[in-house]
Scaffold this active site. Structure first.
Site, PDB file in Angstrom:
ATOM      1  N   SER A  85       0.865  -1.176   0.000  1.00  0.00           N
ATOM      2  CA  SER A  85       0.000   0.000   0.000  1.00  0.00           C
ATOM      3  C   SER A  85       0.902   1.227   0.000  1.00  0.00           C
ATOM      4  CB  SER A  85      -0.860  -0.063   1.265  1.00  0.00           C
ATOM      5  OG  SER A  85      -1.578   1.124   1.417  1.00  0.00           O
ATOM      6  N   LYS A 136      -1.125  -0.904  -4.413  1.00  0.00           N
ATOM      7  CA  LYS A 136      -2.341  -0.157  -4.045  1.00  0.00           C
ATOM      8  C   LYS A 136      -1.937   1.282  -3.786  1.00  0.00           C
ATOM      9  CE  LYS A 136      -4.675  -0.101   0.394  1.00  0.00           C
ATOM     10  NZ  LYS A 136      -5.363  -0.889   1.410  1.00  0.00           N
ATOM     11  N   LYS A 177      -2.898   4.993  -2.396  1.00  0.00           N
ATOM     12  CA  LYS A 177      -3.823   5.792  -1.604  1.00  0.00           C
ATOM     13  C   LYS A 177      -4.223   6.995  -2.433  1.00  0.00           C
ATOM     14  CE  LYS A 177      -3.856   3.592   2.344  1.00  0.00           C
ATOM     15  NZ  LYS A 177      -5.111   3.069   2.913  1.00  0.00           N
ATOM     16  N   ASP A 202      -7.177   3.115  -2.952  1.00  0.00           N
ATOM     17  CA  ASP A 202      -7.869   3.116  -1.662  1.00  0.00           C
ATOM     18  C   ASP A 202      -8.123   4.564  -1.246  1.00  0.00           C
ATOM     19  OD1 ASP A 202      -8.856   2.723   0.850  1.00  0.00           O
ATOM     20  OD2 ASP A 202      -7.048   1.789   1.685  1.00  0.00           O
ATOM     21  N   GLU A 254     -11.160   0.854  -3.356  1.00  0.00           N
ATOM     22  CA  GLU A 254     -11.443   0.448  -1.976  1.00  0.00           C
ATOM     23  C   GLU A 254     -12.040   1.614  -1.179  1.00  0.00           C
ATOM     24  OE1 GLU A 254      -7.931  -1.075  -0.108  1.00  0.00           O
ATOM     25  OE2 GLU A 254      -8.916  -1.375   1.815  1.00  0.00           O
ATOM     26  N   ASP A 302     -13.818  -1.857   3.187  1.00  0.00           N
ATOM     27  CA  ASP A 302     -12.911  -2.052   4.312  1.00  0.00           C
ATOM     28  C   ASP A 302     -13.608  -1.496   5.557  1.00  0.00           C
ATOM     29  OD1 ASP A 302     -10.870  -1.921   6.195  1.00  0.00           O
ATOM     30  OD2 ASP A 302      -9.527  -0.694   5.030  1.00  0.00           O
ATOM     31  N   LYS A 305      -9.820  -7.307   7.674  1.00  0.00           N
ATOM     32  CA  LYS A 305      -8.828  -7.003   8.710  1.00  0.00           C
ATOM     33  C   LYS A 305      -9.389  -7.636   9.972  1.00  0.00           C
ATOM     34  CE  LYS A 305      -7.206  -2.585   6.898  1.00  0.00           C
ATOM     35  NZ  LYS A 305      -7.510  -1.137   6.873  1.00  0.00           N
ATOM     36  N   GLY A 317      -4.116  -4.617   6.067  1.00  0.00           N
ATOM     37  CA  GLY A 317      -3.074  -4.408   7.071  1.00  0.00           C
ATOM     38  C   GLY A 317      -3.269  -3.072   7.746  1.00  0.00           C
TER      39      GLY A 317
HETATM   40  O1  NPG Z   1       0.573  -2.564   4.815  1.00  0.00           O
HETATM   41  O2  NPG Z   1      -0.218  -2.632   6.844  1.00  0.00           O
HETATM   42  C1  NPG Z   1      -0.113  -2.112   5.737  1.00  0.00           C
HETATM   43  C2  NPG Z   1      -0.870  -0.840   5.482  1.00  0.00           C
HETATM   44  C3  NPG Z   1      -2.005  -1.064   4.563  1.00  0.00           C
HETATM   45  O3  NPG Z   1      -2.997   0.867   3.607  1.00  0.00           O
HETATM   46  C4  NPG Z   1      -2.913   0.127   4.562  1.00  0.00           C
HETATM   47  N1  NPG Z   1      -3.606   0.311   5.670  1.00  0.00           N
HETATM   48  O4  NPG Z   1      -6.561   2.102   5.156  1.00  0.00           O
HETATM   49  O5  NPG Z   1      -6.088   0.052   4.948  1.00  0.00           O
HETATM   50  C5  NPG Z   1      -5.785   1.174   5.299  1.00  0.00           C
HETATM   51  C6  NPG Z   1      -4.422   1.453   5.879  1.00  0.00           C
HETATM   52  C7  NPG Z   1      -4.345   1.804   7.333  1.00  0.00           C
HETATM   53  C8  NPG Z   1      -3.140   1.848   7.960  1.00  0.00           C
HETATM   54  C9  NPG Z   1      -5.452   2.070   8.074  1.00  0.00           C
HETATM   55  C10 NPG Z   1      -3.014   2.176   9.302  1.00  0.00           C
HETATM   56  C11 NPG Z   1      -5.339   2.424   9.398  1.00  0.00           C
HETATM   57  C12 NPG Z   1      -4.134   2.464  10.016  1.00  0.00           C
END
Ligand code: NPG
Length: 376
Positions: A136, A162, A164, A189, A214, A239, A263, A291
């Site tokens: 991500s 992915k 953001k 996302d 997403e 999500d 998650k 994640g």
């Molecule tokens: O690789 O753990 C990872 C991060 C993946 O983008 C990611 N997580 O919106 O899904 C999400 C985001 C996130 C990270 C959300 C930290 C909340 C806290």
């Protein structure tokens, strides 16, 4: 199995690079780790919420309070003789707080599985011993930075990128990446940053051959996502909107999405995550493992889940080096083919390294079955 001690730790780990999303920027991972000690084994769980209630309503200080005042005492009130499948019942009087509940439930399950010598992946019916990794990519200051980051991640071997996005940093940037790498698995996302008034953005993204978009709309919405899904070709993935198994049944019935990000922490732990997986499988909806920048403890839990049969898309299950200069556990390493091994040892298969854990800990509290919370 008798639980005689529960420990909470607040830990912080600096990230290798800032991670920016539509809801803010993180430079340090801060989370609660739970250790459960029983007469047979110890178990570990990680609470996935953050310092602030930005991604979810839960946040570290609140989760600490919920664990300390309600959830841990509920375990001890049950005589400490508890198995993970009963934990949900014990927590029933506490509404909400799935992330706090997940941390303690997962720790109890880990202790149970370690005691019986069973791996979490095996217990979940996992079918793979390696999983495909995606990455991500946070919002970067410039498009040039984004190109450089994506190039680096692709040469590391990641199998899905992915990006953001947020209003103003979306279609143009995604198009640049798609034109530079026409054949890669690419998704975006939005972390709930748009409304239905932004339909033009999603129509433009429709031309970029994305694997999914997403959580485009409100973090608690299902109905507007159904309207959006009906209006675009790209698959919508949910999500934030999926906080418990019933939400996924509603989302599928409404047509709010065609893919689900699981998650385990967001839905209340490994058992609820398995339920979400099964409901999606039965409805023919593919899932992948999300994640939350987890330390090795949460990462091990995620990898076991990601090895289940209906996790058919690469997840946000990146190796330790993508997040931290030094993880709390022995580092998770990705092979050049973009795959990572699922831990095969008892329970989650990893344990935090004592001195690293101590160095990362800022607050620590221990409760025992006989004496309750000990003075700090
Ligand atoms: O690789 O753990 C990872 C991060 C993946 O983008 C990611 N997580 O919106 O899904 C999400 C985001 C996130 C990270 C959300 C930290 C909340 C806290």
């Amino acid at each position: 199995m008798k639980i005689h001690e529960v420990e909470l730790r607040l830990v912080s780990l600096p990230l290798v690079r800032p991670f920016r999303t539509s809801f803010g920027e993180t430079t340090t991972k801060e989370c609660i780790l739970v250790r459960v000690a029983t007469d047979e084994a110890e178990g570990w769980g990680e609470c996935v919420c953050d310092r602030e209630p930005d991604f979810s309503a839960e946040f570290n200080a609140g989760a600490w309070e919920v664990l300390r005042t309600f959830l841990v005492p509920a375990l001890f009130r049950a005589g400490g003789d508890v198995s993970a499948v009963r934990v949900d019942e014990l927590f029933a009087s506490v509404r909400g707080h799935p992330m706090a509940k997940a941390a303690l439930l997962n720790a109890v399950l880990d202790a149970e599985l370690r005691a019986s010598g069973t791996s979490l992946a095996g217990w979940l019916g996992a079918e793979r011993d390696r999983v495909a990794c995606g990455v991500s990519v946070g919002i970067t200051p410039t498009t040039k930075d984004l190109l450089a980051q994506v190039e680096g991640y692709l040469s590391d071997g990641y199998r899905r990128i992915k990006l953001k996005i947020a209003p103003g940093v979306d279609v143009d940037r995604v198009r640049v990446i798609r034109e530079r790498w026409p054949g890669i698995l690419l998704s975006v996302d939005a972390n709930a940053a748009y409304t239905l008034a932004d339909l033009d953005v999603f129509r433009a993204l429709d031309d970029l051959d994305l694997l999914m978009v997403e959580q485009p709309l409100h973090h608690d919405d299902l109905v507007e996502h159904a309207r959006l899904q009906a209006a675009i070709r790209t698959d919508v993935c949910l999500d934030e909107s999926i906080k418990r198994p019933a939400d996924v049944t509603a989302a599928i019935a409404l047509g709010s999405c065609r893919i689900v990000n699981i998650k385990q922490g967001r839905v209340g732990g490994v058992l609820a995550a398995r339920e979400v997986h099964d409901r999606c499988r039965d409805a023919g909806v593919p899932v992948w493992c999300g994640g939350m920048l987890e330390t090795g403890v949460g990462r091990a839990t995620n990898l076991a889940l990601a090895a289940m049969p209906n996790f058919t898309l690469p997840g946000d299950t990146s190796p330790s080096a993508r997040y931290f200069p030094e993880d709390l556990t022995e580092p998770f390493v990705m092979d050049p083919d973009g795959s990572m091994a699922v831990p095969g040892g008892p329970g989650i298969g990893v344990t935090p390294v004592g001195e690293r854990l101590d160095a990362a800990t800022s607050v620590r509290e221990i409760a025992t079955a006989n004496e309750g919370w000990l003075p700090r």
